[in-house]
Write a protein that holds these residues in place. Structure first.
Motif, PDB file in Angstrom:
ATOM      1  N   GLU A 170      20.182  34.346 -17.815  1.00  0.00           N
ATOM      2  CA  GLU A 170      20.426  35.785 -17.652  1.00  0.00           C
ATOM      3  C   GLU A 170      21.168  36.054 -16.350  1.00  0.00           C
ATOM      4  OE1 GLU A 170      17.263  38.616 -18.335  1.00  0.00           O
ATOM      5  OE2 GLU A 170      16.036  37.005 -19.192  1.00  0.00           O
ATOM      6  N   ASP A 171      22.021  37.080 -16.379  1.00  0.00           N
ATOM      7  CA  ASP A 171      22.643  37.573 -15.153  1.00  0.00           C
ATOM      8  C   ASP A 171      21.635  38.480 -14.469  1.00  0.00           C
ATOM      9  OD1 ASP A 171      25.057  36.256 -15.618  1.00  0.00           O
ATOM     10  OD2 ASP A 171      25.861  37.931 -16.786  1.00  0.00           O
ATOM     11  N   VAL A 172      21.314  38.164 -13.208  1.00  0.00           N
ATOM     12  CA  VAL A 172      20.303  38.921 -12.464  1.00  0.00           C
ATOM     13  C   VAL A 172      20.789  39.166 -11.044  1.00  0.00           C
ATOM     14  CG1 VAL A 172      18.354  38.023 -13.815  1.00  0.00           C
ATOM     15  CG2 VAL A 172      19.098  36.805 -11.769  1.00  0.00           C
ATOM     16  N   VAL A 173      20.127  40.076 -10.356  1.00  0.00           N
ATOM     17  CA  VAL A 173      20.326  40.277  -8.928  1.00  0.00           C
ATOM     18  C   VAL A 173      19.080  39.717  -8.252  1.00  0.00           C
ATOM     19  CG1 VAL A 173      20.551  41.962  -7.065  1.00  0.00           C
ATOM     20  CG2 VAL A 173      21.777  42.310  -9.218  1.00  0.00           C
ATOM     21  N   VAL A 174      19.288  38.766  -7.358  1.00  0.00           N
ATOM     22  CA  VAL A 174      18.182  38.147  -6.638  1.00  0.00           C
ATOM     23  C   VAL A 174      18.168  38.702  -5.221  1.00  0.00           C
ATOM     24  CG1 VAL A 174      17.165  35.985  -5.821  1.00  0.00           C
ATOM     25  CG2 VAL A 174      18.378  36.043  -8.013  1.00  0.00           C
ATOM     26  N   VAL A 175      17.063  39.354  -4.855  1.00  0.00           N
ATOM     27  CA  VAL A 175      16.876  39.866  -3.499  1.00  0.00           C
ATOM     28  C   VAL A 175      15.976  38.876  -2.777  1.00  0.00           C
ATOM     29  CG1 VAL A 175      16.012  41.764  -2.087  1.00  0.00           C
ATOM     30  CG2 VAL A 175      17.084  42.236  -4.303  1.00  0.00           C
ATOM     31  N   ARG A 176      16.482  38.286  -1.725  1.00  0.00           N
ATOM     32  CA  ARG A 176      15.722  37.287  -0.979  1.00  0.00           C
ATOM     33  C   ARG A 176      15.244  37.897   0.336  1.00  0.00           C
ATOM     34  NH1 ARG A 176      19.766  34.093  -3.531  1.00  0.00           N
ATOM     35  NH2 ARG A 176      18.800  32.528  -4.879  1.00  0.00           N
ATOM     36  N   LYS A 177      14.105  38.544   0.282  1.00  0.00           N
ATOM     37  CA  LYS A 177      13.492  39.107   1.480  1.00  0.00           C
ATOM     38  C   LYS A 177      12.644  38.013   2.109  1.00  0.00           C
ATOM     39  CE  LYS A 177      12.028  42.335   4.296  1.00  0.00           C
ATOM     40  NZ  LYS A 177      12.834  42.558   5.466  1.00  0.00           N
ATOM     41  N   GLY A 178      13.030  37.558   3.292  1.00  0.00           N
ATOM     42  CA  GLY A 178      12.290  36.490   3.947  1.00  0.00           C
ATOM     43  C   GLY A 178      12.580  35.120   3.362  1.00  0.00           C
ATOM     44  N   ALA A 179      13.669  35.003   2.630  1.00  0.00           N
ATOM     45  CA  ALA A 179      14.050  33.710   2.045  1.00  0.00           C
ATOM     46  C   ALA A 179      15.558  33.565   2.134  1.00  0.00           C
ATOM     47  CB  ALA A 179      13.595  33.627   0.585  1.00  0.00           C
TER      48      ALA A 179
ATOM     49  N   GLY B 296      21.998  24.964   4.198  1.00  0.00           N
ATOM     50  CA  GLY B 296      21.385  26.142   4.799  1.00  0.00           C
ATOM     51  C   GLY B 296      20.862  25.804   6.187  1.00  0.00           C
ATOM     52  N   PHE B 297      20.521  26.839   6.925  1.00  0.00           N
ATOM     53  CA  PHE B 297      19.974  26.699   8.268  1.00  0.00           C
ATOM     54  C   PHE B 297      18.612  27.372   8.284  1.00  0.00           C
ATOM     55  CE2 PHE B 297      19.102  28.578  12.405  1.00  0.00           C
ATOM     56  CZ  PHE B 297      19.251  27.474  13.241  1.00  0.00           C
ATOM     57  N   VAL B 298      17.605  26.683   8.834  1.00  0.00           N
ATOM     58  CA  VAL B 298      16.270  27.261   8.963  1.00  0.00           C
ATOM     59  C   VAL B 298      15.882  27.159  10.429  1.00  0.00           C
ATOM     60  CG1 VAL B 298      13.860  27.170   8.224  1.00  0.00           C
ATOM     61  CG2 VAL B 298      15.668  26.545   6.606  1.00  0.00           C
TER      62      VAL B 298
ATOM     63  N   SER C 231      11.802  29.054  -7.828  1.00  0.00           N
ATOM     64  CA  SER C 231      11.963  29.975  -6.691  1.00  0.00           C
ATOM     65  C   SER C 231      13.352  30.611  -6.678  1.00  0.00           C
ATOM     66  CB  SER C 231      11.705  29.243  -5.370  1.00  0.00           C
ATOM     67  OG  SER C 231      12.710  28.278  -5.136  1.00  0.00           O
ATOM     68  N   TYR C 232      14.032  30.565  -7.817  1.00  0.00           N
ATOM     69  CA  TYR C 232      15.383  31.118  -7.930  1.00  0.00           C
ATOM     70  C   TYR C 232      16.328  30.505  -6.898  1.00  0.00           C
ATOM     71  CZ  TYR C 232      13.305  34.456 -11.118  1.00  0.00           C
ATOM     72  OH  TYR C 232      12.638  35.013 -12.168  1.00  0.00           O
ATOM     73  N   ARG C 233      16.190  29.183  -6.737  1.00  0.00           N
ATOM     74  CA  ARG C 233      17.010  28.413  -5.795  1.00  0.00           C
ATOM     75  C   ARG C 233      16.964  29.030  -4.394  1.00  0.00           C
ATOM     76  NH1 ARG C 233      20.385  28.317 -10.566  1.00  0.00           N
ATOM     77  NH2 ARG C 233      21.808  29.816  -9.644  1.00  0.00           N
ATOM     78  N   SER C 234      15.743  29.219  -3.925  1.00  0.00           N
ATOM     79  CA  SER C 234      15.503  29.828  -2.614  1.00  0.00           C
ATOM     80  C   SER C 234      14.578  28.937  -1.800  1.00  0.00           C
ATOM     81  CB  SER C 234      14.821  31.198  -2.760  1.00  0.00           C
ATOM     82  OG  SER C 234      15.540  32.044  -3.603  1.00  0.00           O
TER      83      SER C 234
ATOM     84  N   SER D  70      30.553  24.138   9.225  1.00  0.00           N
ATOM     85  CA  SER D  70      29.707  25.279   9.569  1.00  0.00           C
ATOM     86  C   SER D  70      28.768  25.575   8.415  1.00  0.00           C
ATOM     87  CB  SER D  70      30.553  26.506   9.906  1.00  0.00           C
ATOM     88  OG  SER D  70      31.310  26.903   8.790  1.00  0.00           O
ATOM     89  N   VAL D  71      27.646  26.137   8.769  1.00  0.00           N
ATOM     90  CA  VAL D  71      26.630  26.507   7.785  1.00  0.00           C
ATOM     91  C   VAL D  71      26.338  27.984   7.979  1.00  0.00           C
ATOM     92  CG1 VAL D  71      24.278  26.133   6.974  1.00  0.00           C
ATOM     93  CG2 VAL D  71      25.610  24.206   7.853  1.00  0.00           C
ATOM     94  N   HIS D  72      26.673  28.768   6.963  1.00  0.00           N
ATOM     95  CA  HIS D  72      26.349  30.191   6.972  1.00  0.00           C
ATOM     96  C   HIS D  72      25.297  30.433   5.905  1.00  0.00           C
ATOM     97  CE1 HIS D  72      29.326  32.066   9.575  1.00  0.00           C
ATOM     98  NE2 HIS D  72      30.275  31.347   9.033  1.00  0.00           N
ATOM     99  N   ASN D  73      24.305  31.196   6.217  1.00  0.00           N
ATOM    100  CA  ASN D  73      23.441  31.679   5.146  1.00  0.00           C
ATOM    101  C   ASN D  73      22.772  32.980   5.539  1.00  0.00           C
ATOM    102  OD1 ASN D  73      21.815  29.516   6.686  1.00  0.00           O
ATOM    103  ND2 ASN D  73      20.204  30.599   5.618  1.00  0.00           N
ATOM    104  N   HIS D  74      22.777  33.883   4.583  1.00  0.00           N
ATOM    105  CA  HIS D  74      22.104  35.172   4.749  1.00  0.00           C
ATOM    106  C   HIS D  74      20.637  35.035   4.357  1.00  0.00           C
ATOM    107  CE1 HIS D  74      25.576  37.662   5.383  1.00  0.00           C
ATOM    108  NE2 HIS D  74      26.078  37.473   4.189  1.00  0.00           N
TER     109      HIS D  74
END
Length: 192
Positions: A51-60, A69-71, A93-96, A35-39
């Motif tokens: 660095e430790d960061v929070v990555v917000v992937r809006k539209g990615a 991943g599933f596209v 692209s922060y691995r996006s 199975s492939v899950h991705n948010h």
């Protein structure tokens, strides 16, 4: 509180998908090979550039090297299972990568506005006949759906994937055979 709420919502989404997949596999008398899950439109705690960061992937969607991943495309186009690759673009692209085909027409532009008293839509650019003809020509059995989700409102997925080719490799190309969703004249409190 925001982080905890978002994490809980993500776990709820995974549980819902797992349940639906389990039910469909049971109906088909089949089992999953993997199975492939991705948010997407979500946030992750990750490390980038030391660095430790929070990555917000809006539209990615996240797609680190080796990650699956599933596209998705439209209901009249391909969808793909992809894998992240080692590349400069993937790192930058922060691995996006992209999470879908992307709209070229808004829901209202495509379908018009809903008049709930008359239970009809007015002013849309895409007719039900156009949508159904396109879906039939692609060989898909369609149940429900409004013109706001027709193939005419999305970019062609292969064009989008070509633009992001330096972040992914395509492992599998999937072609829809059937689509079921709420009809265009049905009230959806999450969309309308």
């Amino acid at each position: 509180m925001y982080w905890d709420g978002m994490t809980l919502a993500g776990r709820y989404a995974y549980a819902g998908r797992d349940y639906v997949i389990e039910q469909v596999l049971g109906i088909l008398g089949a089992s999953a090979e993997y199975s492939v899950h991705n948010h997407h439109n979500f946030a992750w705690k990750e490390q980038h550039m030391g660095e430790d960061v929070v990555v917000v992937r809006k539209g990615a969607t996240p797609l680190a090297p080796g990650q699956l991943g599933f596209v998705g495309g439209s209901m009249g186009d391909i969808s793909v299972i992809v894998e992240g690759i080692h590349s400069e673009e993937n790192t930058e692209s922060y691995r996006s990568t992209v999470h879908g085909a992307g709209r070229i027409m808004s829901r209202t532009q495509a379908a018009g506005k809903m008049n709930y008293k008359l239970r009809t839509r007015m002013g849309g650019e895409i007719s039900e006949e156009q949508m159904h003809a396109a879906i039939r020509a692609y060989g898909v059995e369609l149940r429900g759906a409004g013109t706001d989700e027709s193939p005419f409102v999305y970019k062609k997925l292969q064009d989008v994937l070509n633009a992001h080719a330096d972040t992914l490799k395509i492992n599998h190309v999937l072609r829809p055979v059937g689509v079921a969703m709420a009809g265009g004249n049905e009230f959806d409190p999450y969309k309308d």
